[in-house]
Design an enzyme around this catalytic site. Structure first.
Site, PDB file in Angstrom:
ATOM      1  N   GLY A  19       1.334   8.215  -8.079  1.00 14.09           N
ATOM      2  CA  GLY A  19       1.284   7.330  -6.922  1.00 14.09           C
ATOM      3  C   GLY A  19       1.909   7.883  -5.657  1.00 14.09           C
ATOM      4  CG  ASP A  21       1.273   8.419  -0.023  1.00 10.82           C
ATOM      5  OD1 ASP A  21       2.152   8.487   0.852  1.00 10.82           O
ATOM      6  OD2 ASP A  21       0.764   7.333  -0.384  1.00 10.82           O
ATOM      7  CE1 TYR A  29       0.923   2.974  -6.484  1.00 11.41           C
ATOM      8  CE2 TYR A  29      -0.749   2.790  -8.201  1.00 11.41           C
ATOM      9  CZ  TYR A  29      -0.231   3.444  -7.091  1.00 11.41           C
ATOM     10  OH  TYR A  29      -0.863   4.557  -6.600  1.00 11.41           O
ATOM     11  CE  LYS A 212      -7.895   9.714  -2.419  1.00  9.31           C
ATOM     12  NZ  LYS A 212      -8.317   8.414  -1.887  1.00  9.31           N
ATOM     13  CE  LYS A 214      -2.799   9.948  -2.492  1.00  7.45           C
ATOM     14  NZ  LYS A 214      -3.236   8.889  -1.563  1.00  7.45           N
ATOM     15  CG  ASP A 243      -5.217  10.044   1.189  1.00  7.44           C
ATOM     16  OD1 ASP A 243      -4.937   9.845   2.389  1.00  7.44           O
ATOM     17  OD2 ASP A 243      -5.116   9.166   0.311  1.00  7.44           O
ATOM     18  CG  ASN A 245      -1.563   8.723   1.769  1.00  7.01           C
ATOM     19  OD1 ASN A 245      -1.844   9.660   1.018  1.00  7.01           O
ATOM     20  ND2 ASN A 245      -1.890   7.473   1.495  1.00  7.01           N
ATOM     21  CD  GLU A 296      -4.223   3.893   1.159  1.00  4.92           C
ATOM     22  OE1 GLU A 296      -3.122   3.780   0.596  1.00  4.92           O
ATOM     23  OE2 GLU A 296      -4.842   4.968   1.227  1.00  4.92           O
ATOM     24  CG  ASP A 319      -7.867  -2.214  -1.102  1.00  5.26           C
ATOM     25  OD1 ASP A 319      -8.174  -3.209  -1.796  1.00  5.26           O
ATOM     26  OD2 ASP A 319      -7.043  -1.359  -1.486  1.00  5.26           O
ATOM     27  CG  HIS A 346      -7.170   2.170  -0.978  1.00  6.06           C
ATOM     28  ND1 HIS A 346      -6.347   1.080  -1.181  1.00  6.06           N
ATOM     29  CD2 HIS A 346      -6.479   3.259  -1.359  1.00  6.06           C
ATOM     30  CE1 HIS A 346      -5.182   1.511  -1.660  1.00  6.06           C
ATOM     31  NE2 HIS A 346      -5.233   2.819  -1.779  1.00  6.06           N
TER      32      HIS A 346
END
Length: 408
Positions: A19, A21, A29, A212, A214, A243, A245, A296, A319, A346
């Protein structure tokens, strides 16, 4: 009739560096969960996604919205849901806290998604089937198109949906085939180079044809090195997405994206601040033919409208647990259909809800069945977890939106 309301603050600690980034290094989460219990014994479950701290604020706001549904029949609620959504989203004092973004809009997403889940359960069908079987007029009645009148009126939305119905039978083949997924977990930010290489090999072996990585490191050369690892390990036939972020400012994004052209990325995702529409337009022009994906952290249909109007985004990642739920997701999907831009969500919901929505997008709205992000880390917590075989999402069959969580 909706009799009782429950709001749950549910959080899951991830294993290892999963998880992570460039901005969010140690996520937890979490879901603000709305449970709508009706007098027939059914429960509608709705999710909004956060990374831990502040989840309790979303829960408090969700209770404010959900309490207004007590005593209402779900069929009555959904027959003209767009009007109710507009009323809730524009409640004068809560609106000041947004408008249509942040804690209050996440809360509205949780409640909205619970309504759609209960609606599908009441009819005894999976959500994708319910949505596909609605008439264009019934779909548009669930939407709030305010502030979009310059681009999409209710009449135009009906026409847009109606125009897609002639080829619907052919597109229904995807129900048997399965919807393509892409692996977003091969290259979390804190994973070692060796772990990234190992995960790439595993993803290819499992049938994924897209993955993908990061990026957004302080040292751009780390990003470039790791991107080359993914490309060399996965091979030229695999789509590789990057990505950031939101880590880069515009000058950094232009410089680094041009260096990353060497690995032929399928897209660069969230390169800079999500509110800076014009920066994305400038960047898209500066790094062409590399394409941008975003959504996202785009909170509502109005900002998505601006991104589409400027031509800054080649892929929209709306999303439904970030915008105002399924209703606003469909609204954004209709805008994207008008502009011919693919919707690749997303999945803050881990793909549970979105596996239904991409089927609707493809079958009913005629969107390309490109692929759907796959994040496996919370599968064990769902009553009906997504099923991925050979890189394909298998079509869910249980009534509802697949969002019921096991008791903690």
């Amino acid at each position: 009739m909706i009799k009782t309301i429950q709001i749950q603050d549910t959080r899951y600690q991830l294993d290892g560096n999963a998880g992570s980034d460039a901005i969010h290094r140690d996520p937890v989460y979490s879901y603000a969960v709305t449970l709508l219990h009706d007098d027939s014994g059914l429960t509608g479950t709705g999710l909004a996604f956060t990374l831990g701290k502040g989840n309790e604020l979303v829960c408090a706001a969700a209770k404010f919205y959900a309490d207004k549904l007590k005593g209402l029949d779900i069929e009555e609620v959904m027959s003209n849901f767009g009007v109710l959504f507009n009323k809730l989203a524009n409640e004068q004092q809560f609106r000041w806290l947004g408008p249509h973004k942040g804690v209050v809009h996440l809360a509205l997403a949780s409640v909205t998604n619970a309504c759609y889940d209960l609606w599908a359960k009441k009819r005894g069908v999976p959500l994708w089937k319910l949505l596909i079987e609605l008439s264009p007029e019934q779909i548009v009645n669930t939407l709030d198109l305010s502030y979009l009148e310059d681009e999409l009126t209710a009449e135009q939305a009906v026409e847009l949906i109606t125009a897609q119905q002639s080829d619907i039978i052919g597109r229904e083949q995807i129900i048997q085939q399965g919807y393509p997924g892409y692996d977003t977990s091969i290259g979390w930010f804190n994973y070692s180079d060796e772990k990234v290489r190992e995960n790439c090999l595993k993803a290819v072996a499992e049938g994924f044809t897209a993955m993908k990585l990061k990026v957004g490191s302080t040292d751009a050369q780390r990003d470039i090195r790791r991107a080359h690892i993914v490309r060399e390990t996965a091979g030229d036939a695999v789509k590789v997405m990057l990505d950031a972020n939101q880590q880069w400012n515009l000058p950094q994004a232009i410089s680094i994206c041009n260096e990353l052209k060497s690995i032929n990325p399928y897209w660069v995702e969230e390169p800079t601040h999500p509110d800076d529409v014009l920066a994305h337009k400038t960047l898209a022009e500066a790094i062409a033919p590399v394409k941008l994906a975003l959504g996202e952290h785009v909170p509502n249909r109005v900002i998505f409208k601006n991104y589409l109007q400027t031509g800054a985004a080649s892929f929209i990642q709306v999303d439904a647990v970030r915008v105002g739920g399924v209703s606003e997701f469909i609204t954004v999907s209709l805008l994207c259909k008008k502009y011919g831009i693919p919707v690749v969500p997303h999945v803050g919901d881990m793909g549970q809800l979105h596996q239904h929505l991409v089927l609707f997008n493809h079958i009913k709205l005629g969107h390309e069945a490109l692929f759907l992000e796959h994040i496996p880390h919370l599968q064990k917590h769902f009553v009906n977890p997504v099923v991925i075989e050979g890189g394909l999402y298998k079509t869910p069959q249980a009534p509802g939106s697949s969002c019921d969580l096991k008791p903690v």
